[in-house]
Design a protein around this motif. Structure first.
Motif, PDB file in Angstrom:
ATOM      1  N   LEU A  86      10.301  -1.741 -15.827  1.00 23.42           N
ATOM      2  CA  LEU A  86       8.879  -1.858 -16.191  1.00 23.42           C
ATOM      3  C   LEU A  86       8.649  -2.976 -17.203  1.00 23.42           C
ATOM      4  O   LEU A  86       7.598  -3.607 -17.208  1.00 23.42           O
ATOM      5  N   LYS A  87       9.653  -3.219 -18.034  1.00 25.55           N
ATOM      6  CA  LYS A  87       9.506  -4.269 -19.052  1.00 25.55           C
ATOM      7  C   LYS A  87       9.320  -5.647 -18.432  1.00 25.55           C
ATOM      8  O   LYS A  87       8.821  -6.560 -19.074  1.00 25.55           O
ATOM      9  N   THR A  88       9.720  -5.804 -17.166  1.00 22.98           N
ATOM     10  CA  THR A  88       9.601  -7.123 -16.521  1.00 22.98           C
ATOM     11  C   THR A  88       8.215  -7.324 -15.878  1.00 22.98           C
ATOM     12  O   THR A  88       7.936  -8.393 -15.357  1.00 22.98           O
ATOM     13  N   PHE A  89       7.361  -6.283 -15.865  1.00 28.39           N
ATOM     14  CA  PHE A  89       6.029  -6.429 -15.257  1.00 28.39           C
ATOM     15  C   PHE A  89       5.225  -7.474 -16.035  1.00 28.39           C
ATOM     16  O   PHE A  89       5.424  -7.670 -17.231  1.00 28.39           O
ATOM     17  N   ARG A  90       4.287  -8.125 -15.334  1.00 29.91           N
ATOM     18  CA  ARG A  90       3.408  -9.076 -16.009  1.00 29.91           C
ATOM     19  C   ARG A  90       2.219  -8.370 -16.655  1.00 29.91           C
ATOM     20  O   ARG A  90       1.771  -8.729 -17.731  1.00 29.91           O
ATOM     21  N   LEU A  91       1.683  -7.331 -15.958  1.00 29.90           N
ATOM     22  CA  LEU A  91       0.427  -6.728 -16.418  1.00 29.90           C
ATOM     23  C   LEU A  91       0.309  -5.286 -15.944  1.00 29.90           C
ATOM     24  O   LEU A  91       0.574  -4.972 -14.784  1.00 29.90           O
ATOM     25  N   MET A  92      -0.157  -4.426 -16.861  1.00 30.63           N
ATOM     26  CA  MET A  92      -0.460  -3.037 -16.498  1.00 30.63           C
ATOM     27  C   MET A  92      -1.817  -2.690 -17.099  1.00 30.63           C
ATOM     28  O   MET A  92      -2.033  -2.877 -18.305  1.00 30.63           O
ATOM     29  N   VAL A  93      -2.720  -2.170 -16.237  1.00 33.89           N
ATOM     30  CA  VAL A  93      -4.113  -1.964 -16.647  1.00 33.89           C
ATOM     31  C   VAL A  93      -4.490  -0.497 -16.461  1.00 33.89           C
ATOM     32  O   VAL A  93      -4.037   0.157 -15.515  1.00 33.89           O
ATOM     33  N   SER A  94      -5.336   0.006 -17.347  1.00 36.85           N
ATOM     34  CA  SER A  94      -5.906   1.351 -17.175  1.00 36.85           C
ATOM     35  C   SER A  94      -7.421   1.268 -17.268  1.00 36.85           C
ATOM     36  O   SER A  94      -7.962   0.498 -18.056  1.00 36.85           O
ATOM     37  N   GLY A  95      -8.093   2.077 -16.462  1.00 35.36           N
ATOM     38  CA  GLY A  95      -9.551   2.112 -16.529  1.00 35.36           C
ATOM     39  C   GLY A  95     -10.122   3.190 -15.647  1.00 35.36           C
ATOM     40  O   GLY A  95      -9.382   3.979 -15.057  1.00 35.36           O
ATOM     41  N   PHE A 149       0.829  -1.215   0.000  1.00 37.37           N
ATOM     42  CA  PHE A 149       0.000   0.000   0.000  1.00 37.37           C
ATOM     43  C   PHE A 149       0.858   1.257   0.000  1.00 37.37           C
ATOM     44  O   PHE A 149       1.855   1.349   0.705  1.00 37.37           O
ATOM     45  N   LEU A 150       0.414   2.209  -0.802  1.00 35.45           N
ATOM     46  CA  LEU A 150       0.977   3.554  -0.746  1.00 35.45           C
ATOM     47  C   LEU A 150      -0.217   4.469  -0.523  1.00 35.45           C
ATOM     48  O   LEU A 150      -1.048   4.634  -1.421  1.00 35.45           O
ATOM     49  N   PRO A 151      -0.368   5.043   0.684  1.00 32.94           N
ATOM     50  CA  PRO A 151      -1.615   5.726   1.002  1.00 32.94           C
ATOM     51  C   PRO A 151      -1.887   6.963   0.161  1.00 32.94           C
ATOM     52  O   PRO A 151      -3.025   7.352  -0.017  1.00 32.94           O
ATOM     53  N   GLN A 152      -0.843   7.601  -0.369  1.00 34.10           N
ATOM     54  CA  GLN A 152      -1.099   8.807  -1.152  1.00 34.10           C
ATOM     55  C   GLN A 152      -0.350   8.762  -2.458  1.00 34.10           C
ATOM     56  O   GLN A 152       0.824   8.352  -2.486  1.00 34.10           O
ATOM     57  N   PHE A 153      -1.005   9.207  -3.510  1.00 29.77           N
ATOM     58  CA  PHE A 153      -0.346   9.192  -4.815  1.00 29.77           C
ATOM     59  C   PHE A 153       0.868  10.115  -4.814  1.00 29.77           C
ATOM     60  O   PHE A 153       0.791  11.268  -4.410  1.00 29.77           O
ATOM     61  N   ASP A 154       1.987   9.593  -5.294  1.00 28.87           N
ATOM     62  CA  ASP A 154       3.172  10.415  -5.478  1.00 28.87           C
ATOM     63  C   ASP A 154       4.038   9.724  -6.531  1.00 28.87           C
ATOM     64  O   ASP A 154       4.509   8.601  -6.326  1.00 28.87           O
ATOM     65  N   ALA A 155       4.231  10.396  -7.676  1.00 30.17           N
ATOM     66  CA  ALA A 155       4.894   9.744  -8.816  1.00 30.17           C
ATOM     67  C   ALA A 155       6.300   9.272  -8.449  1.00 30.17           C
ATOM     68  O   ALA A 155       6.702   8.151  -8.780  1.00 30.17           O
ATOM     69  N   LYS A 156       7.041  10.124  -7.749  1.00 28.21           N
ATOM     70  CA  LYS A 156       8.436   9.781  -7.409  1.00 28.21           C
ATOM     71  C   LYS A 156       8.480   8.504  -6.573  1.00 28.21           C
ATOM     72  O   LYS A 156       9.241   7.573  -6.861  1.00 28.21           O
ATOM     73  N   THR A 157       7.614   8.451  -5.535  1.00 27.17           N
ATOM     74  CA  THR A 157       7.609   7.273  -4.654  1.00 27.17           C
ATOM     75  C   THR A 157       7.179   6.025  -5.418  1.00 27.17           C
ATOM     76  O   THR A 157       7.709   4.932  -5.196  1.00 27.17           O
ATOM     77  N   ILE A 158       6.231   6.180  -6.326  1.00 28.90           N
ATOM     78  CA  ILE A 158       5.774   5.011  -7.093  1.00 28.90           C
ATOM     79  C   ILE A 158       6.943   4.439  -7.899  1.00 28.90           C
ATOM     80  O   ILE A 158       7.193   3.226  -7.883  1.00 28.90           O
ATOM     81  N   PHE A 159       7.696   5.303  -8.583  1.00 24.44           N
ATOM     82  CA  PHE A 159       8.842   4.790  -9.358  1.00 24.44           C
ATOM     83  C   PHE A 159       9.886   4.170  -8.421  1.00 24.44           C
ATOM     84  O   PHE A 159      10.517   3.163  -8.763  1.00 24.44           O
ATOM     85  N   GLU A 160      10.076   4.778  -7.241  1.00 27.90           N
ATOM     86  CA  GLU A 160      11.055   4.194  -6.293  1.00 27.90           C
ATOM     87  C   GLU A 160      10.624   2.779  -5.885  1.00 27.90           C
ATOM     88  O   GLU A 160      11.439   1.867  -5.825  1.00 27.90           O
ATOM     89  N   ILE A 161       9.327   2.624  -5.626  1.00 26.33           N
ATOM     90  CA  ILE A 161       8.837   1.285  -5.253  1.00 26.33           C
ATOM     91  C   ILE A 161       9.000   0.319  -6.432  1.00 26.33           C
ATOM     92  O   ILE A 161       9.433  -0.822  -6.251  1.00 26.33           O
ATOM     93  N   PHE A 162       8.677   0.786  -7.624  1.00 28.34           N
ATOM     94  CA  PHE A 162       8.872  -0.076  -8.807  1.00 28.34           C
ATOM     95  C   PHE A 162      10.338  -0.544  -8.884  1.00 28.34           C
ATOM     96  O   PHE A 162      10.607  -1.706  -9.176  1.00 28.34           O
ATOM     97  N   MET A 163      11.262   0.392  -8.589  1.00 28.71           N
ATOM     98  CA  MET A 163      12.688   0.062  -8.741  1.00 28.71           C
ATOM     99  C   MET A 163      13.169  -0.925  -7.675  1.00 28.71           C
ATOM    100  O   MET A 163      14.223  -1.524  -7.828  1.00 28.71           O
TER     101      MET A 163
END
Ligand code: MCA
Ligand code: AMP
Length: 491
Positions: A263-272, A213-227
């Motif tokens: 990101l290329k190693t992800f299995r699935l990315m969805v938008s909706g 869980f990431l309680p608040q949207f933040d682009a920088k933190t999201i990329f850090e978690i992805f990394m």
């Protein structure tokens, strides 16, 4: 036992949830939710569908409370953690909640309910010492959850789904999108809507995956978690992909390459939740190597139409009917028409909700005589893929993935002492999909900033207009009705 909890019984030590307070196994989640269910039951054997509203931050406690309510036989009513008091009060009172479960950080905003004799105010701290009782057997046709959605009425309606509805909504996505126990997802969406609750959290936990869980949207933190290298499934609204792209574009070439490789190693990315602009889909493909899987859904029906997991994901299209969901297109008289002609999307199937809470007339109006749910979305099928063309009501606005009623905002603004009349519309916006804007006819001089502050105390920030225009009069047709298309042109 409800199917949602079946996998968790087998997984024991496997990590179910990671949040800011730590990592929690499936065994811990089951034990904690059992304790909460027992506490809620007190001396009863079954909560028998009483409404339990809860305001808890996204994370382990949120899921444990939600599961605890379900396991005790109650109806879960999640409250949005960023709502002002008025909006919380509307949901609590409209559902006639008997219990209010409150995380420590929300005790202050909900303090008016602390002494209310009609509702039992429960702090999440109270659960710590709960003993475990035998839990009731719950038949799946009973009510499980009420989520609020805006529509063509001025006040939001509560959408009541049963356990069977929720199970159908989850299982079709688990199968179609191949969720499995080696998945790891990042939960960033608000948890008072289907997208975050069902598509992300419930599908993951049904499958034995891990949710961070990431309680608040933040682009920088999201990329850090992805990394950090664990996330392999990600779901978000188009505005979030737009914001991630904007942030990525500010990074050094080196950082960009590292992110792209990851990101290329992800299995699935969805938008909706809203139309995915083709420009965003294309740019995200360049960045991540993924064609976003765009799907279509609604609070009342869960997900109904989806691009394929395998096969072409077509930009600007929402795909085909999901397994178990019947889809047809209809004219204004609810007659089925050929799929290559534009018509209203109508839906049937086990995932379709039971009723609008306390609104039998609105429920009846939402279905055709032969039991199809009328979505109000207009679509056409092009070469085997559905494409959304628009909505039947100009008063519904989609901004940042949130569905917003222009009428609700107008009614609030009209109660301001300096306002004579107003008209609210959504204008196209690359980042937000649509932006809420308001034209005002004033009785007296008005300071826009203080008006905006005044509105924000009454409705959620995401419903608050982003722009105001003072006009002499609103554009009207010969019948005197405000012409919203003309109003849009003023902006
Ligand atoms: C925030 N702001 C907005 C919105 N949200 N403006 C217009 N529209 C919005 N939706 C404003 C704030 O008031 C603030 O304004 C500024 O943007 C930054 O606010 P902040 O809270 O920091 O925004 P954010 O954190 O950047 O949030 C953007 C977001 C959020 C992450 C995209 O809107 C979001 O989580 N959206 C997802 C909604 C969702 O899950 N919908 C699913 C429902 P100021 O600067 O003036 O203070 S649909 C559904 O469930 C169906 C079934 C489906 O198909 O999925
Ligand atoms: P909500 O009531 O918040 O659940 O929002 C449901 C509405 O979001 C639908 O009726 C559509 O208008 C819109 N929606 C959801 N997914 C999509 C999509 N992929 N493309 C266009 N609109 C969408």
């Amino acid at each position: 036992m409800l199917s949602l909890f079946e996998t968790s019984k087998k997984l024991k030590e496997k990590v179910a949830i990671i949040d800011q307070s730590g990592a929690y196994s499936y065994e811990k989640l089951l034990a904690k939710s059992h304790g909460i269910a027992s506490y809620l039951l007190e001396k009863k054997n079954d909560l028998n569908q009483i409404r339990v509203a809860f305001m808890v931050s996204p994370g382990f406690d949120y899921i444990a409370v939600q599961w605890g309510i379900w396991r005790a036989g109650g109806i879960a009513v999640p409250l949005c953690v960023t709502y002002p008091f008025n909006s919380l009060q509307y949901v609590i009172e409209d559902t006639e909640a008997d219990f209010l479960v409150v995380g420590a950080e929300f005790e202050e905003i909900l303090s008016p309910y602390q002494q209310d004799p009609k509702i039992k105010f429960i702090s999440t701290k109270d659960f710590q010492t709960a003993e475990k009782k035998t839990l009731p057997d719950i038949s799946k046709d009973r009510g499980a959850m009420i989520l609020y959605t805006s529509g063509t009425t001025s006040l939001p309606k509560g959408v009541l789904t049963t356990h069977a509805n929720i199970e159908a909504q989850i299982s079709t996505l688990v199968d179609s999108w191949r969720w499995n126990s080696s998945d790891y997802t990042l939960s960033i969406l608000p948890l008072h809507h289907v997208h975050g609750i069902i598509n992300v959290n419930s599908c993951a936990l049904w499958s034995g995956a891990t949710v961070q869980f990431l309680p608040q949207f933040d682009a920088k933190t999201i990329f850090e978690i992805f990394m950090e290298g664990r996330v392999n499934v990600f779901m978000a609204v188009p505005t979030i992909y737009f914001k991630l792209i904007s942030y990525y574009d500010t990074l050094s070439k080196e950082s960009q390459k590292a992110i792209t490789d990851r990101l290329k190693t992800f299995r699935l990315m969805v938008s909706g939740s809203a139309a995915l602009p083709i420009s965003v889909m294309e740019r995200w493909y360049q960045i991540s190597g993924h064609y976003l899987l765009e799907r279509y859904g609604m609070t009342e029906i869960g997900m109904a139409i989806s691009n394929p997991y395998q096969g072409e994901r077509r930009a600007g299209h929402i795909g085909q009917a999901l397994q178990g969901v019947e889809v047809r297109l209809c004219d204004e008289q609810d007659n089925e028409i050929p799929l290559d002609k534009p018509g209203e999307i109508q839906i049937k199937g086990p995932s379709v909700f039971k009723a609008y809470w306390g609104k039998p007339e609105a429920t009846a109006k939402a279905f055709t005589k032969d039991g199809w749910f009328k979505t109000g979305d207009i679509a056409v099928m092009e070469a085997g893929y559905f494409k959304i063309l628009g909505r039947d009501s100009i008063d519904i606005i989609k901004s940042g993935g949130y569905k917003i009623s222009a009428l609700e905002i107008e009614e609030v603004i009209r109660t301001h002492p300096s306002i004579k009349d107003c008209g609210v519309v959504g204008v196209p916006d690359e980042e937000w999909g649509e932006k809420v804007v308001a034209a005002l006819v004033t009785k007296a001089a008005i300071d826009i900033e203080s008006l905006n502050r005044w509105i924000r105390e009454k409705i959620p920030a995401y419903k608050t207009p982003r722009k105001y225009l003072i006009v002499e009069d609103l554009p009207r047709n010969t019948m005197g009705k405000v012409t919203k298309n003309e109003l849009k042109k003023l902006f």
